[in-house]
Design an enzyme around this catalytic site. Structure first.
Site, PDB file in Angstrom:
ATOM      1  N   HIS A  50      28.838  22.994 -66.655  1.00  0.00           N
ATOM      2  CA  HIS A  50      29.438  23.746 -65.558  1.00  0.00           C
ATOM      3  C   HIS A  50      30.428  22.846 -64.813  1.00  0.00           C
ATOM      4  O   HIS A  50      30.462  21.624 -65.026  1.00  0.00           O
ATOM      5  CB  HIS A  50      28.355  24.278 -64.596  1.00  0.00           C
ATOM      6  CG  HIS A  50      27.518  23.235 -63.937  1.00  0.00           C
ATOM      7  ND1 HIS A  50      26.206  22.998 -64.250  1.00  0.00           N
ATOM      8  CD2 HIS A  50      27.834  22.336 -62.957  1.00  0.00           C
ATOM      9  CE1 HIS A  50      25.738  22.026 -63.498  1.00  0.00           C
ATOM     10  NE2 HIS A  50      26.696  21.599 -62.716  1.00  0.00           N
TER      11      HIS A  50
HETATM   12  P1  TYD Z   1      21.522  23.299 -62.865  1.00  0.00           P
HETATM   13  O1  TYD Z   1      22.503  22.780 -61.890  1.00  0.00           O
HETATM   14  O2  TYD Z   1      21.889  24.507 -63.659  1.00  0.00           O
HETATM   15  O3  TYD Z   1      21.042  22.144 -63.840  1.00  0.00           O
HETATM   16  P2  TYD Z   1      21.855  21.339 -64.953  1.00  0.00           P
HETATM   17  O4  TYD Z   1      23.293  21.469 -64.660  1.00  0.00           O
HETATM   18  O5  TYD Z   1      21.357  19.955 -64.805  1.00  0.00           O
HETATM   19  O6  TYD Z   1      21.497  21.858 -66.277  1.00  0.00           O
HETATM   20  O7  TYD Z   1      20.157  23.568 -62.082  1.00  0.00           O
HETATM   21  C1  TYD Z   1      18.979  23.999 -62.726  1.00  0.00           C
HETATM   22  C2  TYD Z   1      18.278  24.988 -61.803  1.00  0.00           C
HETATM   23  O8  TYD Z   1      17.918  24.356 -60.583  1.00  0.00           O
HETATM   24  C3  TYD Z   1      19.162  26.184 -61.438  1.00  0.00           C
HETATM   25  O9  TYD Z   1      18.341  27.336 -61.414  1.00  0.00           O
HETATM   26  C4  TYD Z   1      19.639  25.870 -60.043  1.00  0.00           C
HETATM   27  C5  TYD Z   1      18.514  25.026 -59.473  1.00  0.00           C
HETATM   28  N1  TYD Z   1      18.981  24.021 -58.516  1.00  0.00           N
HETATM   29  C6  TYD Z   1      18.654  24.158 -57.178  1.00  0.00           C
HETATM   30  O10 TYD Z   1      17.983  25.105 -56.759  1.00  0.00           O
HETATM   31  N2  TYD Z   1      19.080  23.208 -56.292  1.00  0.00           N
HETATM   32  C7  TYD Z   1      19.810  22.154 -56.696  1.00  0.00           C
HETATM   33  O11 TYD Z   1      20.190  21.279 -55.869  1.00  0.00           O
HETATM   34  C8  TYD Z   1      20.161  22.024 -58.086  1.00  0.00           C
HETATM   35  C9  TYD Z   1      20.992  20.866 -58.584  1.00  0.00           C
HETATM   36  C10 TYD Z   1      19.719  22.979 -58.960  1.00  0.00           C
END
Ligand code: TYD
Length: 133
Positions: A50
């Site tokens: 992302h």
């Molecule tokens: P995501 O940012 O999609 O993880 P990555 O990019 O590492 O694969 O986050 C995973 C899940 O956690 C998603 O449902 C969003 C949640 N999340 C939060 O609630 N707060 C946060 O600060 C972060 C980074 C993620």
């Protein structure tokens, strides 16, 4: 043009071991509003995929190692994070992916804002459209 902006963090080590400091608007070039970390990742499962519209981040592998791919829609760079005293800047509108986590990897991320799903661009084609608009 390299997308990789490494940040050397001060090591205040002595005979007892190392101590690394990150302060907002010093080593970290923004107000730190959120800290999160990843651990227990599997080497064959990548994360990220992302970009953020506004959020700026700094990532530090405080244990183990992993690779971070940075992509501005034109250039791509891969940085190997292995040093707890070296971070990498992940600016807004940079598509990023985390790959090849070592078993013991702990990836610490400092972020310029609170979590906001509306700030994410999770579709690569949409990211390219935003970059080119
Ligand atoms: P995501 O940012 O999609 O993880 P990555 O990019 O590492 O694969 O986050 C995973 C899940 O956690 C998603 O449902 C969003 C949640 N999340 C939060 O609630 N707060 C946060 O600060 C972060 C980074 C993620």
């Amino acid at each position: 043009m390299s997308l990789v902006k490494m940040i050397d963090l001060p090591k205040l080590g002595d005979s007892r071991g190392q101590l690394v400091v990150l302060e907002e608007n010093k080593e970290v070039p923004f107000n730190i509003k959120r800290v999160y970390y990843m651990y227990g990742a599997q080497s064959d499962i990548a994360r990220g995929f992302h970009a953020h519209k506004e959020l700026d981040q700094v990532a530090v592998c405080v244990a183990g190692k992993c690779k971070i791919l940075l992509d501005d829609g034109i250039n791509k760079d891969i940085v190997l994070l292995t040093d707890p005293a070296r971070g990498v800047s992940i600016s807004s509108m940079i598509w990023h992916e985390m790959h090849d986590f070592s078993e013991n990897c702990v990836l610490l991320v400092l972020a310029s804002d609170l979590y906001d799903e509306a700030d994410y661009i999770r579709n690569y084609d949409e990211f390219l459209r935003e970059i080119n608009s």
